[in-house]
Design an enzyme around this catalytic site. Structure first.
Site, PDB file in Angstrom:
ATOM      1  CG  HIS A 126      -1.887   0.984   1.439  1.00 32.84           C
ATOM      2  ND1 HIS A 126      -1.622   2.263   1.848  1.00 32.84           N
ATOM      3  CD2 HIS A 126      -3.227   0.926   1.261  1.00 32.84           C
ATOM      4  CE1 HIS A 126      -2.752   2.947   1.919  1.00 32.84           C
ATOM      5  NE2 HIS A 126      -3.749   2.160   1.566  1.00 32.84           N
ATOM      6  CG  ASP A 185       0.581  -2.419   6.164  1.00 32.89           C
ATOM      7  OD1 ASP A 185      -0.411  -2.595   6.896  1.00 32.89           O
ATOM      8  OD2 ASP A 185       0.554  -1.713   5.146  1.00 32.89           O
ATOM      9  CD  GLN A 191      -6.919  -4.373   3.919  1.00 29.40           C
ATOM     10  OE1 GLN A 191      -7.863  -5.126   4.139  1.00 29.40           O
ATOM     11  NE2 GLN A 191      -7.097  -3.089   3.656  1.00 29.40           N
ATOM     12  CE  LYS A 201      -7.205  -0.051   6.276  1.00 30.39           C
ATOM     13  NZ  LYS A 201      -8.017   0.336   5.115  1.00 30.39           N
ATOM     14  CB  CYS A 250      -3.860   3.435  -1.390  1.00 30.39           C
ATOM     15  SG  CYS A 250      -5.063   4.706  -1.103  1.00 30.39           S
TER      16      CYS A 250
HETATM   17  C1  LIG Z   1      -2.339  -2.814   3.530  1.00 34.90           C
HETATM   18  C2  LIG Z   1      -2.661  -1.444   4.026  1.00 34.90           C
HETATM   19  N1  LIG Z   1      -1.728  -0.732   4.645  1.00 34.90           N
HETATM   20  C3  LIG Z   1      -1.963   0.482   5.135  1.00 34.90           C
HETATM   21  C4  LIG Z   1      -3.183   1.067   5.004  1.00 34.90           C
HETATM   22  C5  LIG Z   1      -3.393   2.438   5.554  1.00 34.90           C
HETATM   23  O1  LIG Z   1      -4.299   2.423   6.608  1.00 34.90           O
HETATM   24  P1  LIG Z   1      -4.823   3.789   7.235  1.00 34.90           P
HETATM   25  O2  LIG Z   1      -5.351   4.602   6.092  1.00 34.90           O
HETATM   26  O3  LIG Z   1      -5.908   3.358   8.180  1.00 34.90           O
HETATM   27  O4  LIG Z   1      -3.669   4.423   7.915  1.00 34.90           O
HETATM   28  C6  LIG Z   1      -4.207   0.386   4.363  1.00 34.90           C
HETATM   29  C7  LIG Z   1      -5.529   1.004   4.155  1.00 34.90           C
HETATM   30  O5  LIG Z   1      -6.249   0.678   3.243  1.00 34.90           O
HETATM   31  C8  LIG Z   1      -3.940  -0.917   3.869  1.00 34.90           C
HETATM   32  O6  LIG Z   1      -4.880  -1.617   3.247  1.00 34.90           O
END
Ligand SMILES: Cc1ncc(COP(=O)(O)O)c(C=O)c1O
Length: 417
Positions: A133, A210, A213, A236, A374
């Protein structure tokens, strides 16, 4: 831990009971029942979480760590109690390893700026994967710009699986951190994080996962994983927006300088010198999202009461059913077909742009994400501008998949293909 395959799939009355916990699922959209398949973007909130936030503002609102008065002490107790419950959910060694942040994005930026920036030199390397992401790409690019370090990217194959041999080749004496996603938001791939960590540690390289998900879908035990950092967002995993967690091993946090300065992160301040607070407060400058932290702990309690393995079993069935159903839809191609996947089905229609598909699905009451998620480099890797993504959560049903497929028929009718 019980292997997920050996658990029975929750029956329809059980899922109906879970659905009852989420008032928003009774919403009608364009005159149709809402079919919410955008859980990768954010999940809906159970009544318990909504009530916990409301209760906090109704009965306990005060600033934390600063007041001698009763309300402040109660707010502090609830806020720190939330931290302890979150630590227990992740099986962290101690609550002090839990830093409250705004979300995954902020957690990764904190590690990039506080841990990595200070110990990385020109020519050093940061290793990420091709399925990240943007929030696990851009913070590292910033560090590279600031220090002259180099960002290296482990490739993925056509199914969206990480090229493990390439990873083994690319990690080396110059690598300063490995930062990879536990589960890909654009493809659904579950990465072999234990093996990635073993290899990294054999090279003395810390690992950030990370978990944005992953945490709502697969069991996460940070001590069993032995990861150095684990980041996730409350929203999430059925919790509030604006709150998230950075887990980090205590010795790492202790060695890291503060990232942001302000109230609460200090022990004493003079114009000559400031003494910083202990971990984790050293990283929590300013008034935190107290209600959010409390709501997040309630969300994790909710998940724990059902059982993450039970949720995983249900979602694995949804993934199998949705994959089969979408494969049967003419002109649809799945993007992300790794062996090990979470319940995310990303696809393109050969003739209709993802945004048009998303709009027609919306008119049928089906909420999906259409776009680059993203994760623009993933789109580039697969040569598509965008995909449609159906992402599932504990309250989704076989009927939701049927509604998605029926709505795809509508796409064919509208576009005559
Ligand atoms: C794999 C992954 N990493 C990071 C993020 C970023 O999360 P946040 O926008 O809640 O900081 C997301 C959000 O869609 C994600 O799917």
């Amino acid at each position: 831990m019980t292997p997920i395959e050996s658990l029975t799939i929750p029956d329809a009355p059980t899922i109906a009971r879970w659905r009852d916990d989420f008032p928003i699922l009774r919403t009608r959209v364009h005159g149709k029942p809402l079919v919410y398949l955008d859980n990768g973007a954010t999940t809906q909130k159970p009544t318990a979480v909504i009530e916990a936030e409301r209760d906090y503002y109704m009965h306990a609102n005060a600033n934390v760590h600063r007041g001698v008065h009763w309300l402040s002490q109660r707010a502090t107790r609830d806020y720190e109690g939330a931290r302890a419950r979150i630590a227990s959910f992740l099986n962290a060694a101690e609550p002090e390893e839990i830093v409250f942040v705004r979300g995954t994005t902020e957690a990764i930026n904190l590690v990039a700026q506080s841990d990595v920036r200070g110990r990385i030199k020109p020519g050093d390397e940061i290793l990420i994967s091709a399925m990240e992401h943007h929030s696990n790409i851009v913070p590292w690019q910033l560090v590279c710009e600031q220090t002259g370090a180099q960002l290296r990217v482990v490739p993925i194959d056509d199914s969206g699986t990480l090229d493990f041999e390439a990873y083994e080749r690319m990690i080396n004496a110059r690598t300063r951190i490995v930062a990879v996603t536990h589960v890909s938001n654009a493809l659904g791939t579950i990465n072999p994080v234990e093996r990635l960590i073993d290899i990294a540690h054999a090279h003395d390289v810390p690992v950030l996962l990370d978990g944005a998900q992953a945490v709502a879908h697969v069991p996460v035990d940070v001590r069993a994983l032995d990861c150095d950092f684990y980041a996730f967002s409350g929203h999430k995993i059925y919790g509030p927006t604006g709150i998230g967690v950075l887990y980090a091993k205590a010795n790492r946090l202790k060695a890291m300088p503060p990232w942001q300065g302000g109230g609460d992160m200090i022990r004493s301040v003079t114009f000559e010198r400031t003494e910083y607070n202990d971990i984790p407060w050293k990283f929590e400058a300013g008034t935190p999202n107290i209600a959010g932290a409390i709501g997040l702990a309630v969300a994790l309690d909710y998940v724990r009461a059902i059982g993450i393995e039970v949720i995983g079993r249900h979602e694995a069935q949804l993934l199998a059913d949705a994959t089969e159903a979408m494969r049967a839809v003419p002109r649809v191609r799945l993007i992300g077909t790794a062996q090990d996947k979470a319940a995310i089905v990303s696809f393109v229609h050969e003739d209709v742009h993802a945004h048009d598909v998303g709009t027609i699905l919306d008119h049928c009451g089906v909420a999906v994400r259409a776009g680059h998620h993203c994760a623009m480099p993933v789109m580039q890797r697969f040569g598509v501008p965008a995909t449609v993504r159906a992402s599932f959560a504990l309250y989704n049903t076989r009927e939701d998949i049927d509604a998605l497929v029926a709505a795809m028929r509508k796409v064919q009718e509208v576009f005559g293909r």
